[in-house]
Design an enzyme around this catalytic site. Structure first.
Site, PDB file in Angstrom:
ATOM      1  CG  HIS A   1      45.728  41.670  37.049  1.00 59.36           C
ATOM      2  ND1 HIS A   1      45.735  40.291  37.064  1.00 59.36           N
ATOM      3  CD2 HIS A   1      44.629  42.033  37.735  1.00 59.36           C
ATOM      4  CE1 HIS A   1      44.681  39.852  37.745  1.00 59.36           C
ATOM      5  NE2 HIS A   1      44.000  40.909  38.171  1.00 59.36           N
TER       6      HIS A   1
ATOM      7  CG  HIS B   1      41.784  36.762  38.411  1.00 62.64           C
ATOM      8  ND1 HIS B   1      41.413  37.299  37.211  1.00 62.64           N
ATOM      9  CD2 HIS B   1      41.976  37.818  39.250  1.00 62.64           C
ATOM     10  CE1 HIS B   1      41.385  38.615  37.308  1.00 62.64           C
ATOM     11  NE2 HIS B   1      41.722  38.965  38.530  1.00 62.64           N
TER      12      HIS B   1
ATOM     13  N   GLY C   1      36.752  36.369  39.789  1.00 55.62           N
ATOM     14  CA  GLY C   1      35.729  36.017  40.780  1.00 55.62           C
ATOM     15  C   GLY C   1      36.257  35.068  41.838  1.00 55.62           C
TER      16      GLY C   1
ATOM     17  CG  ASP D   1      43.748  43.043  41.507  1.00 55.03           C
ATOM     18  OD1 ASP D   1      43.274  42.713  40.409  1.00 55.03           O
ATOM     19  OD2 ASP D   1      43.501  42.425  42.559  1.00 55.03           O
TER      20      ASP D   1
ATOM     21  CG  HIS E   1      39.904  43.962  38.045  1.00 53.08           C
ATOM     22  ND1 HIS E   1      39.117  42.940  37.557  1.00 53.08           N
ATOM     23  CD2 HIS E   1      41.009  43.369  38.550  1.00 53.08           C
ATOM     24  CE1 HIS E   1      39.713  41.772  37.768  1.00 53.08           C
ATOM     25  NE2 HIS E   1      40.869  42.006  38.370  1.00 53.08           N
TER      26      HIS E   1
ATOM     27  CG  ASP F   1      34.710  46.045  37.604  1.00 49.63           C
ATOM     28  OD1 ASP F   1      35.913  45.820  37.306  1.00 49.63           O
ATOM     29  OD2 ASP F   1      33.896  45.132  37.794  1.00 49.63           O
TER      30      ASP F   1
ATOM     31  CD  GLU G   1      43.197  36.990  44.003  1.00 49.01           C
ATOM     32  OE1 GLU G   1      42.476  36.550  43.100  1.00 49.01           O
ATOM     33  OE2 GLU G   1      43.161  38.170  44.392  1.00 49.01           O
TER      34      GLU G   1
HETATM   35 ZN   LIG Z   1      42.313  40.836  39.415  1.00 52.75          ZN
END
Ligand SMILES: [Zn+2]
Length: 347
Positions: free
Chosen positions: A18, A203, A176, A284, A20, A22, A206
Protein backbone atom coordinates in the site's frame (compact mmCIF):
# COMPACT_ATOMS: atom_id res chain seq x y z
CA UNK A 1 13.48 -1.55 18.47
CA UNK A 2 16.55 0.45 17.48
CA UNK A 3 17.75 0.74 13.90
CA UNK A 4 21.22 -0.76 13.30
CA UNK A 5 22.95 -2.90 10.66
CA UNK A 6 21.88 -6.12 12.36
CA UNK A 7 18.27 -5.02 12.61
CA UNK A 8 16.28 -8.01 11.31
CA UNK A 9 13.61 -5.69 9.91
CA UNK A 10 16.14 -3.93 7.74
CA UNK A 11 17.94 -7.14 6.75
CA UNK A 12 14.94 -9.26 5.79
CA UNK A 13 13.22 -8.98 2.40
CA UNK A 14 10.00 -6.97 2.61
CA UNK A 15 6.91 -6.17 0.55
CA UNK A 16 5.09 -2.83 0.50
CA UNK A 17 1.56 -3.39 -0.81
CA UNK A 18 0.00 0.00 0.00
CA UNK A 19 2.18 2.72 -1.41
CA UNK A 20 0.98 5.80 -3.30
CA UNK A 21 3.31 6.81 -6.12
CA UNK A 22 2.12 10.43 -5.87
CA UNK A 23 2.76 10.52 -2.12
CA UNK A 24 6.16 8.85 -2.18
CA UNK A 25 8.42 11.14 -4.22
CA UNK A 26 11.87 12.31 -3.15
CA UNK A 27 11.65 15.85 -1.77
CA UNK A 28 14.61 17.01 -3.86
CA UNK A 29 13.03 15.56 -6.98
CA UNK A 30 9.87 17.61 -6.34
CA UNK A 31 12.01 20.75 -6.06
CA UNK A 32 14.14 19.93 -9.12
CA UNK A 33 11.17 19.22 -11.39
CA UNK A 34 9.36 22.34 -10.15
CA UNK A 35 12.45 24.46 -10.87
CA UNK A 36 13.09 22.99 -14.33
CA UNK A 37 9.45 23.25 -15.41
CA UNK A 38 8.76 26.66 -13.86
CA UNK A 39 6.15 25.38 -11.40
CA UNK A 40 5.60 27.66 -8.40
CA UNK A 41 5.29 25.49 -5.27
CA UNK A 42 5.71 28.41 -2.85
CA UNK A 43 8.80 26.63 -1.56
CA UNK A 44 12.36 26.39 -2.86
CA UNK A 45 14.04 24.31 -0.17
CA UNK A 46 13.37 20.94 1.36
CA UNK A 47 12.48 22.23 4.83
CA UNK A 48 9.74 24.54 3.60
CA UNK A 49 8.49 21.89 1.16
CA UNK A 50 8.13 19.41 4.02
CA UNK A 51 6.23 22.03 6.02
CA UNK A 52 3.78 22.49 3.16
CA UNK A 53 3.36 18.74 2.74
CA UNK A 54 3.20 17.69 6.38
CA UNK A 55 -0.36 16.94 7.41
CA UNK A 56 -1.83 19.40 9.95
CA UNK A 57 -2.52 17.48 13.13
CA UNK A 58 -4.88 19.89 14.84
CA UNK A 59 -7.32 18.38 14.17
CA UNK A 60 -6.08 15.57 11.93
CA UNK A 61 -8.32 14.66 9.01
CA UNK A 62 -8.11 12.65 5.82
CA UNK A 63 -9.33 15.60 3.76
CA UNK A 64 -6.52 17.81 5.07
CA UNK A 65 -3.95 15.02 4.60
CA UNK A 66 -4.97 14.71 0.95
CA UNK A 67 -4.14 18.41 0.29
CA UNK A 68 -0.44 17.48 -0.06
CA UNK A 69 -1.26 15.67 -3.28
CA UNK A 70 -2.10 18.96 -5.02
CA UNK A 71 1.61 19.78 -4.65
CA UNK A 72 3.05 16.41 -5.63
CA UNK A 73 0.74 15.93 -8.62
CA UNK A 74 1.78 19.36 -9.97
CA UNK A 75 5.26 17.96 -10.74
CA UNK A 76 3.94 14.71 -12.24
CA UNK A 77 2.45 15.95 -15.49
CA UNK A 78 5.09 14.92 -18.04
CA UNK A 79 6.16 11.51 -19.22
CA UNK A 80 9.76 12.19 -18.24
CA UNK A 81 8.88 13.28 -14.69
CA UNK A 82 6.50 10.37 -14.07
CA UNK A 83 9.04 7.88 -15.34
CA UNK A 84 11.79 9.33 -13.13
CA UNK A 85 9.56 9.35 -10.03
CA UNK A 86 8.51 5.73 -10.59
CA UNK A 87 12.12 4.62 -11.07
CA UNK A 88 13.30 6.48 -7.96
CA UNK A 89 10.54 4.90 -5.89
CA UNK A 90 11.80 1.41 -6.76
CA UNK A 91 15.38 2.49 -5.94
CA UNK A 92 14.32 3.94 -2.57
CA UNK A 93 12.39 0.80 -1.67
CA UNK A 94 15.25 -1.45 -2.75
CA UNK A 95 17.60 0.55 -0.48
CA UNK A 96 15.71 -0.76 2.56
CA UNK A 97 15.47 -4.27 1.10
CA UNK A 98 11.90 -4.10 -0.14
CA UNK A 99 11.96 -6.79 -2.81
CA UNK A 100 8.34 -6.49 -3.95
CA UNK A 101 6.13 -3.41 -4.18
CA UNK A 102 2.80 -2.37 -5.59
CA UNK A 103 2.72 1.35 -6.49
CA UNK A 104 -0.76 2.85 -6.71
CA UNK A 105 -2.01 6.13 -8.17
CA UNK A 106 -4.96 7.70 -9.97
CA UNK A 107 -3.88 8.40 -13.58
CA UNK A 108 -6.62 11.05 -14.02
CA UNK A 109 -4.71 13.37 -11.66
CA UNK A 110 -1.66 13.20 -13.93
CA UNK A 111 -3.26 14.17 -17.26
CA UNK A 112 -3.26 17.97 -16.79
CA UNK A 113 -0.16 18.28 -18.98
CA UNK A 114 -1.88 16.60 -21.91
CA UNK A 115 -0.97 12.94 -21.35
CA UNK A 116 -3.72 10.36 -21.81
CA UNK A 117 -4.56 7.90 -19.02
CA UNK A 118 -2.84 5.13 -21.02
CA UNK A 119 0.28 7.27 -21.52
CA UNK A 120 0.45 7.93 -17.76
CA UNK A 121 0.23 4.22 -16.98
CA UNK A 122 2.87 3.46 -19.62
CA UNK A 123 5.21 6.13 -18.19
CA UNK A 124 4.85 4.59 -14.73
CA UNK A 125 5.47 1.15 -16.23
CA UNK A 126 8.68 2.37 -17.90
CA UNK A 127 9.97 3.84 -14.62
CA UNK A 128 9.08 0.77 -12.58
CA UNK A 129 10.67 -1.52 -15.17
CA UNK A 130 13.87 0.57 -15.16
CA UNK A 131 13.95 0.42 -11.37
CA UNK A 132 13.29 -3.30 -11.41
CA UNK A 133 16.14 -3.94 -13.87
CA UNK A 134 18.54 -1.80 -11.81
CA UNK A 135 17.71 -3.22 -8.39
CA UNK A 136 16.01 -6.61 -8.77
CA UNK A 137 13.03 -5.33 -6.76
CA UNK A 138 9.80 -6.45 -8.40
CA UNK A 139 7.37 -3.55 -8.92
CA UNK A 140 3.74 -3.68 -10.03
CA UNK A 141 0.97 -1.07 -10.49
CA UNK A 142 -2.42 -0.60 -8.85
CA UNK A 143 -4.76 1.85 -10.60
CA UNK A 144 -6.95 3.92 -8.26
CA UNK A 145 -10.35 5.38 -8.97
CA UNK A 146 -11.35 8.19 -6.61
CA UNK A 147 -14.57 8.07 -4.60
CA UNK A 148 -15.51 11.72 -5.10
CA UNK A 149 -14.91 11.91 -8.83
CA UNK A 150 -17.10 11.12 -11.80
CA UNK A 151 -18.35 7.52 -11.81
CA UNK A 152 -17.82 7.19 -15.55
CA UNK A 153 -14.17 8.16 -15.04
CA UNK A 154 -13.85 5.20 -12.68
CA UNK A 155 -15.15 2.82 -15.35
CA UNK A 156 -12.73 4.27 -17.94
CA UNK A 157 -9.85 3.85 -15.50
CA UNK A 158 -10.82 0.22 -14.92
CA UNK A 159 -10.92 -0.37 -18.68
CA UNK A 160 -7.47 1.24 -19.10
CA UNK A 161 -6.10 -0.81 -16.21
CA UNK A 162 -7.36 -4.04 -17.76
CA UNK A 163 -5.99 -3.07 -21.19
CA UNK A 164 -2.52 -2.48 -19.69
CA UNK A 165 -2.19 -5.64 -17.61
CA UNK A 166 0.77 -6.64 -19.77
CA UNK A 167 2.61 -3.53 -18.48
CA UNK A 168 2.48 -4.67 -14.87
CA UNK A 169 -0.97 -3.44 -13.79
CA UNK A 170 -2.19 -6.04 -11.31
CA UNK A 171 -5.08 -4.46 -9.42
CA UNK A 172 -7.76 -1.79 -9.11
CA UNK A 173 -8.37 0.35 -6.02
CA UNK A 174 -10.76 2.98 -4.72
CA UNK A 175 -9.22 5.91 -2.82
CA UNK A 176 -10.05 9.52 -1.90
CA UNK A 177 -12.32 11.06 0.75
CA UNK A 178 -14.39 8.27 2.28
CA UNK A 179 -17.22 9.70 4.40
CA UNK A 180 -20.18 10.70 2.22
CA UNK A 181 -18.83 8.96 -0.89
CA UNK A 182 -20.15 5.39 -1.01
CA UNK A 183 -17.98 2.63 -2.44
CA UNK A 184 -21.11 1.08 -3.96
CA UNK A 185 -21.31 3.94 -6.47
CA UNK A 186 -18.24 2.42 -8.14
CA UNK A 187 -19.69 -1.07 -8.50
CA UNK A 188 -19.55 -1.01 -12.30
CA UNK A 189 -15.86 0.00 -12.38
CA UNK A 190 -15.01 -2.88 -10.06
CA UNK A 191 -17.07 -5.29 -12.15
CA UNK A 192 -15.02 -4.25 -15.21
CA UNK A 193 -11.76 -4.68 -13.27
CA UNK A 194 -12.66 -8.10 -11.89
CA UNK A 195 -14.01 -9.35 -15.21
CA UNK A 196 -10.75 -8.20 -16.79
CA UNK A 197 -8.76 -10.39 -14.43
CA UNK A 198 -7.48 -7.74 -12.00
CA UNK A 199 -7.25 -8.11 -8.25
CA UNK A 200 -9.07 -5.49 -6.17
CA UNK A 201 -8.41 -3.54 -3.00
CA UNK A 202 -10.42 -0.68 -1.48
CA UNK A 203 -9.54 2.10 0.97
CA UNK A 204 -12.23 1.55 3.59
CA UNK A 205 -12.80 1.95 7.31
CA UNK A 206 -10.23 4.74 7.46
CA UNK A 207 -12.45 7.85 7.68
CA UNK A 208 -15.77 6.00 8.00
CA UNK A 209 -17.21 3.12 10.04
CA UNK A 210 -17.15 -0.64 9.44
CA UNK A 211 -20.18 -0.40 7.11
CA UNK A 212 -17.76 1.08 4.60
CA UNK A 213 -15.58 -2.06 4.91
CA UNK A 214 -18.67 -4.26 4.54
CA UNK A 215 -19.58 -2.45 1.33
CA UNK A 216 -16.03 -2.78 -0.03
CA UNK A 217 -16.04 -6.52 0.63
CA UNK A 218 -19.57 -7.41 -0.35
CA UNK A 219 -20.50 -4.88 -3.05
CA UNK A 220 -17.11 -4.36 -4.70
CA UNK A 221 -15.69 -7.82 -3.93
CA UNK A 222 -12.40 -6.47 -2.53
CA UNK A 223 -9.58 -9.01 -2.19
CA UNK A 224 -7.83 -6.78 0.37
CA UNK A 225 -8.84 -3.78 2.48
CA UNK A 226 -6.75 -0.61 2.71
CA UNK A 227 -6.49 0.70 6.31
CA UNK A 228 -9.61 -0.89 7.83
CA UNK A 229 -8.92 0.79 11.16
CA UNK A 230 -12.62 0.74 12.18
CA UNK A 231 -12.91 -3.02 11.55
CA UNK A 232 -12.39 -3.65 15.28
CA UNK A 233 -15.72 -1.88 15.93
CA UNK A 234 -17.57 -4.72 14.19
CA UNK A 235 -16.43 -8.04 15.73
CA UNK A 236 -18.65 -10.12 13.40
CA UNK A 237 -17.19 -8.53 10.27
CA UNK A 238 -13.68 -8.81 11.72
CA UNK A 239 -14.26 -12.54 12.32
CA UNK A 240 -15.56 -12.87 8.76
CA UNK A 241 -12.35 -11.37 7.38
CA UNK A 242 -10.13 -13.38 9.73
CA UNK A 243 -11.86 -16.65 8.83
CA UNK A 244 -11.15 -15.97 5.16
CA UNK A 245 -7.67 -14.59 5.89
CA UNK A 246 -8.40 -11.49 3.80
CA UNK A 247 -5.45 -9.11 4.13
CA UNK A 248 -5.70 -5.69 5.77
CA UNK A 249 -3.14 -3.13 4.59
CA UNK A 250 -2.25 -1.25 7.78
CA UNK A 251 -0.44 2.11 7.51
CA UNK A 252 0.15 3.17 11.14
CA UNK A 253 1.73 6.64 10.87
CA UNK A 254 -0.65 7.73 8.12
CA UNK A 255 -3.57 6.61 10.31
CA UNK A 256 -2.37 8.83 13.16
CA UNK A 257 -1.91 11.76 10.75
CA UNK A 258 -5.44 11.41 9.35
CA UNK A 259 -7.02 10.88 12.77
CA UNK A 260 -7.96 7.24 12.03
CA UNK A 261 -5.93 6.15 15.09
CA UNK A 262 -5.00 8.15 18.21
CA UNK A 263 -1.38 6.93 18.28
CA UNK A 264 0.66 3.96 17.08
CA UNK A 265 0.61 2.53 20.61
CA UNK A 266 -3.20 2.64 20.63
CA UNK A 267 -3.59 1.62 16.99
CA UNK A 268 -6.04 -1.28 16.38
CA UNK A 269 -3.24 -3.22 14.68
CA UNK A 270 -2.45 -4.77 18.07
CA UNK A 271 -5.98 -6.21 18.41
CA UNK A 272 -5.92 -7.36 14.81
CA UNK A 273 -2.63 -9.19 15.32
CA UNK A 274 -3.82 -10.75 18.58
CA UNK A 275 -6.93 -12.06 16.84
CA UNK A 276 -4.92 -13.58 13.99
CA UNK A 277 -5.96 -11.15 11.26
CA UNK A 278 -3.91 -11.10 8.07
CA UNK A 279 -2.19 -7.78 8.76
CA UNK A 280 0.23 -6.39 6.22
CA UNK A 281 2.16 -3.31 7.38
CA UNK A 282 2.61 -0.67 4.67
CA UNK A 283 3.74 2.95 4.32
CA UNK A 284 0.88 4.66 2.43
CA UNK A 285 3.07 7.68 1.54
CA UNK A 286 6.82 7.79 2.03
CA UNK A 287 7.07 11.56 1.46
CA UNK A 288 3.75 12.89 2.75
CA UNK A 289 3.84 10.75 5.91
CA UNK A 290 7.67 11.01 6.08
CA UNK A 291 8.13 7.27 6.74
CA UNK A 292 9.91 4.18 5.46
CA UNK A 293 8.55 0.65 5.64
CA UNK A 294 11.26 -0.29 8.13
CA UNK A 295 10.13 2.60 10.34
CA UNK A 296 6.52 1.45 10.24
CA UNK A 297 7.42 -2.17 10.94
CA UNK A 298 9.64 -1.20 13.87
CA UNK A 299 6.85 0.92 15.32
CA UNK A 300 4.35 -1.95 15.09
CA UNK A 301 6.87 -4.49 16.42
CA UNK A 302 7.54 -2.22 19.37
CA UNK A 303 3.88 -1.38 20.10
CA UNK A 304 2.77 -5.02 19.87
CA UNK A 305 5.98 -6.34 21.50
CA UNK A 306 6.68 -8.77 18.67
CA UNK A 307 9.54 -11.27 18.85
CA UNK A 308 11.67 -12.32 15.88
CA UNK A 309 9.37 -15.18 14.80
CA UNK A 310 6.34 -12.89 14.94
CA UNK A 311 8.17 -10.25 12.92
CA UNK A 312 9.03 -12.97 10.40
CA UNK A 313 5.38 -13.98 10.16
CA UNK A 314 4.34 -10.35 9.67
CA UNK A 315 6.85 -9.79 6.86
CA UNK A 316 5.98 -13.12 5.24
CA UNK A 317 2.34 -12.02 4.98
CA UNK A 318 3.43 -9.16 2.75
CA UNK A 319 4.51 -11.71 0.15
CA UNK A 320 1.64 -14.15 0.66
CA UNK A 321 -0.82 -11.24 0.16
CA UNK A 322 0.86 -9.91 -3.01
CA UNK A 323 -1.25 -9.53 -6.14
CA UNK A 324 0.85 -11.93 -8.21
CA UNK A 325 0.50 -15.34 -9.81
CA UNK A 326 0.85 -18.47 -7.69
CA UNK A 327 4.26 -19.19 -9.21
CA UNK A 328 5.52 -15.69 -8.44
CA UNK A 329 4.15 -15.86 -4.90
CA UNK A 330 5.88 -19.19 -4.29
CA UNK A 331 9.16 -17.73 -5.51
CA UNK A 332 8.84 -14.60 -3.34
CA UNK A 333 7.96 -16.74 -0.31
CA UNK A 334 10.83 -19.15 -0.96
CA UNK A 335 13.26 -16.22 -1.14
CA UNK A 336 11.86 -14.81 2.09
CA UNK A 337 12.00 -18.17 3.88
CA UNK A 338 15.62 -18.66 2.83
CA UNK A 339 16.57 -15.20 4.10
CA UNK A 340 14.74 -15.76 7.37
CA UNK A 341 16.37 -19.17 7.89
CA UNK A 342 19.77 -17.61 7.22
CA UNK A 343 19.10 -14.79 9.70
CA UNK A 344 17.92 -17.28 12.30
CA UNK A 345 20.97 -19.47 11.80
CA UNK A 346 23.24 -16.48 12.28
CA UNK A 347 21.41 -15.01 15.27
ZN1 LIG B 1 -3.74 4.90 0.78
Amino acid sequence: MASHPHDPILRLPKADLHLHLDGSLRADTVLQIAASEGIDLASRDEASLRTILSPPLDPPSLERYLKAFDVTCAVMQTRHAIRRIARELVEDCAAENITYLEARFCPSLLTLGGLSVAEVIEAVAEGLEEGERATGTMARQIICALRHRDLHEGVELAEAAVALRSRGVVAFDLAGPEAGFAAAWHEEAFRVARRGGLWTTVHAGEADGPDSIYEALHTLGADRIGHGTTLVNDPALMAWMIDRQLPIEVCPTSNVQTGAAPSIERHPVRSLLERGATVVVCTDNRLVSDVTLSHELRAVASAAQLGLDEIGLLLRRGFSSAFVSLDERRRLLADFDAAFASLRAGS
